[in-house]
Design an enzyme around this catalytic site. Structure first.
Site, short mmCIF file in Angstrom:
data_model
loop_
_atom_site.label_atom_id
_atom_site.label_comp_id
_atom_site.label_asym_id
_atom_site.label_seq_id
_atom_site.Cartn_x
_atom_site.Cartn_y
_atom_site.Cartn_z
N GLU A 666 0.91 -0.97 -0.02
CA GLU A 666 0.00 0.08 0.03
C GLU A 666 1.12 1.31 -0.06
O GLU A 666 1.92 1.45 0.79
CB GLU A 666 -0.86 -0.07 1.34
CG GLU A 666 -1.84 1.12 1.32
CD GLU A 666 -1.23 2.42 1.81
OE1 GLU A 666 -1.53 3.57 1.39
OE2 GLU A 666 -0.35 2.33 2.71
N HIS A 695 -9.70 1.00 -1.55
CA HIS A 695 -10.62 0.97 -0.51
C HIS A 695 -11.76 2.29 -0.71
O HIS A 695 -12.67 2.34 0.23
CB HIS A 695 -10.11 1.12 1.13
CG HIS A 695 -9.08 -0.27 1.13
ND1 HIS A 695 -7.77 -0.24 0.80
CD2 HIS A 695 -9.48 -1.09 1.98
CE1 HIS A 695 -7.39 -1.39 1.10
NE2 HIS A 695 -8.43 -1.71 1.84
#
Length: 759
Positions: A666, A695
């Site tokens: 990430e 997300h």
């Protein structure tokens, strides 16, 4: 003796808040209906805690998304780009949490990171030099009044000023010290308002002080509280710590004008020693965290009562407390109907921990050794059916040092693999999962409930895999995945296929926002019974001439995202899992899977908070456990791994020592901050920093992705760079995934062409 908890799960026993919030996002219910659901959940918790006999009942431990974000919003730490959207306060709040893309504008969400050493993710509030820190919200006051209306004088809970200052992301020249006076003023105002409302106790959570503290840290902390505590008036202030001990600042805490100090006796390795050596102040109350708020095993009453006796002998006025918020455990055992009672009787979820608090309170006031509750409790710790396997223990004991080392070295393998795969510059891939649609979940559920045959279940998944492979080929992705349509969860799926795990029905735990997970329970010794993924990976590979990654979850992540045993060491459990995953890696390789991804999304999660303990207590065995998984593969088999939201910059060398061939992680929400550390440490492993945030439902444009890739190339050598989203795509919709990946491929091609022209 009185009892207390730090906080309680907020999503509801059946995830009512999750489903309500998601309906709100889909415009199926309005704000009033969502707030009604939230209020019902808060009242239910308050009543449950009151009926359990709890003496200190928290309020403001509820959140629509995240308590750190709540604390920031309360005092106007809201970046201008969100205010400029012109949304109402709740929509603005959700825009910060998950991004916004609509008629009012297009903004990304705030960064998201792991909350200390847990699997909970917090939103990272962002503050700039122009931010005016002031009290603008009312949530903490509203929820205190709500409890009061239920005839409950609650203990309002709020993240403390020091921890909040440390968790902020500073955009500009100002840093924590520059905002300290503003924080002092606003926290004093919060205390004064709660005082007027009749709050007898106020809890400030300060877990940040369990880290290694510099003199500057301690000076900031002392400055904040020496001033803030002057405003407490009729209210008493509890400073609550958790996830470790406060060895660097314990004496300071005793000298400051706190009315109570909450200390963690579970993860606080030196908490008892600190009290034994330095004592405790007679005019203060100790909130003793003796009930484990992070694991689901029954409390060993004997050990806890021994600590209670220790505190009594020290003449300390104390309250029996949880070690941290119960946010980190499931809500209740009452929803579990399938597990045999011989297992269930060993577990304690949030609701049951309230009972344990009550039991211990009563036992401590009587001759407990003859008490039935005590006797029954002790029987549990002498009876663990099905937990030991001789062969597993022998195999772990026979691991040799050479089993942790892959040959040849990375540089040699890199050349061999480059020649074998002949991938283009900036090869593209995804992290593994594709959207888990209603149809996918229904197929899995119907098979589990015997509503369809195994043949029907397999046929459906094969068709989905075929569609997934075809779509990736059409988009132009270089290294494909099979989509993971057979998997419920990246840990649960493997746990179900390994001996030694138990599974619950509805023991959900919040991971972030509306995302909940159902961690498996490691009950006994772990080994692989049969192949777990080979069938699906082999089928996917048969559909294409491109490489298809085998997808596995690593041993450290399986351990960290499960509820581990407490009867044997964490290291031993991890090595057992590593050997099981190693067997699967070798079987994938035998079946023609040339690229294998072993995800270690949670590697950092159990890292001790104090740096001095990192290698001694964790990395010294966690990194070798990963190497054990892949050390037996051939030189031309490429090993990938993936890591999720966390801060890796300070363990970059350890990550390089995992000796994977490619690592993706990430990076989109953390603004690519890790890249500087990669460059500084001459990171050898090929890398795939996530170029967009999965997300959030927003679709990144091609131009945005081109800019992101170019930013990455300022820090990463072209020949080392892979392009991918920042995580798996299971929670997203098909349309947004398709559009996002098309933009990703078009952006990659543009940058690839530019670089090829410049060579």
């Amino acid at each position: 003796m009185k009892t207390s908890i730090i906080g309680f799960p907020r999503v509801g026993s059946l995830r009512e808040l999750k489903f309500g919030t998601e309906k709100f996002f889909r415009n199926e219910i309005d704000r009033n209906e969502l707030e009604k659901i939230a209020k019902e959940l808060r009242i239910k918790n308050l009543k449950l805690e009151k009926e359990s006999g709890l003496d200190f009942i928290p309020s403001n431990d509820f959140s629509f998304y995240d308590l750190t974000l709540d604390a920031a919003v309360l005092i106007n730490i809201i970046p201008k780009r969100y205010k400029d959207l012109g949304l109402d306060d709740l929509q603005e709040y959700f825009a910060m949490a998950k991004g916004y893309q609509g008629e009012n504008g297009d903004v990304k969400a705030l960064a998201m990171k792991k909350w200390f050493n847990t699997n909970y993710h917090y939103m990272v509030p962002e503050i700039d030099d122009e931010t005016e820190v002031k009290l603008v919200g009312t949530k903490v006051f509203d929820e205190f009044k709500e409890a009061k209306n239920e005839d409950i004088l609650s203990k309002p809970v709020l993240i403390g000023p020091y921890t909040l200052l440390k968790k902020l992301r500073y955009v500009g020249d100002k840093k924590a010290n520059d905002f300290s006076d503003d924080f002092i003023a606003v926290y004093k105002e919060i205390i004064e308002r709660l005082n007027k409302l009749g709050a007898e106790w106020i809890q400030f959570d300060e877990p940040e002080i369990v880290y290694d503290l510099t003199d500057g840290d301690k000076n900031l902390f002392n400055k904040l509280y020496s001033e803030i505590l002057k405003s407490k008036n009729n209210s008493k202030i509890l400073i609550q710590t958790y996830f470790g001990d406060v060895r660097d600042i314990y004496l300071n805490l005793l000298e400051l004008d706190f009315d109570a100090i909450g200390l963690d006796f579970i993860e606080g390795l030196k908490t008892k020693d600190l009290i034994d050596e330095y004592g405790f102040k007679e005019d203060k109350i100790l909130f003793a965290g003796l009930i484990n708020g992070k694991n689901i095993w029954r409390n060993n009453y004997k050990k806890t009562l021994e600590t209670i006796e220790f505190l009594k002998n020290k003449n300390i006025n104390f309250v029996l407390n949880t070690s941290c918020s119960l946010l980190h455990v499931p809500y209740t055992l009452k929803n579990e109907s399938k597990l045999d009672n011989k297992y269930l009787e060993h577990f304690s979820f949030a609701e049951e921990k309230l009972v344990e608090l009550k039991d211990l309170k009563e036992l401590s006031e009587n001759n407990y050794e003859t008490d039935k509750k005590y006797i029954e409790n002790q029987k549990l710790f002498n009876n663990r059916p099905d937990s030991y396997d001789k062969d597993v223990n022998n195999r772990v004991n026979n691991i040799k040092e050479e089993d942790y080392i892959r040959k040849p070295d990375f540089e040699t393998r890199e050349k061999i693999q480059r020649e074998k795969f002949k991938l283009p510059l900036f090869p593209t891939t995804t992290i593994g999962s594709f959207p888990q649609t209603k149809e996918v979940r229904k197929n899995r559920s119907d098979f589990k409930n015997n509503l369809i045959s195994e043949e029907e279940y397999i046929a459906f998944n094969k068709e989905k895999i075929k569609e997934c492979i075809r779509e990736q080929e059409e988009i132009g992705i270089d290294v494909l995945v099979h989509g993971e349509f057979e998997r419920n969860d990246m840990v649960e799926y493997f746990g179900e296929r390994l001996n030694g795990f138990l599974f619950t029905e509805k023991a959900w735990v919040q991971s972030y926002g509306t995302r909940c997970v159902k961690p498996p329970i490691i009950w006994g010794d772990v080994f692989r019974k049969n192949q777990m993924t080979v069938f699906w990976s082999k089928y996917a590979k048969s559909l294409t001439n491109k490489e298809v990654k085998g997808m596995l979850t690593g041993p450290v992540t399986i351990l960290n995202w499960s509820f581990p045993r407490e009867d044997i060491e964490i290291k031993e459990q991890t090595l057992q899992i590593a050997l099981a995953i190693r067997d699967e890696v070798l079987d994938l390789e035998k079946n023609g899977i040339n690229i294998i991804q072993v995800d270690e999304a949670a590697l950092r999660e159990k890292l001790p908070l104090r740096k001095s303990d990192w290698f001694k207590e964790y990395l010294a065995w966690a990194i070798p456990a990963f190497r054990l998984v892949h050390s037996g593969v051939k030189e031309d088999t490429q090993i990938h791994t993936h890591m999720c939201y966390s801060e890796f910059t300070d363990i970059i060398k350890a990550i390089d020592d995992m000796d994977a061939d490619v690592i993706s992680f990430e990076a989109s929400r953390s603004d690519l901050q890790i890249l500087d550390s990669l460059k500084e440490n001459n990171f050898k492993t090929q890398v795939g920093p996530g170029v967009y945030d999965i997300h959030s439902p927003r679709i990144p444009s091609k131009e945005e992705l081109v800019n992101q890739i170019k930013r990455i190339l300022e820090k990463v050598s072209p020949e080392k760079l892979w392009i991918n989203p920042d995580c798996g795509l299971k929670t997203r919709g098909n349309k947004e995934v398709r559009e996002s990946l098309k933009n990703l491929l078009n952006a990659t091609r543009e940058v690839r062409d530019e670089n090829n022209r410049n060579i």
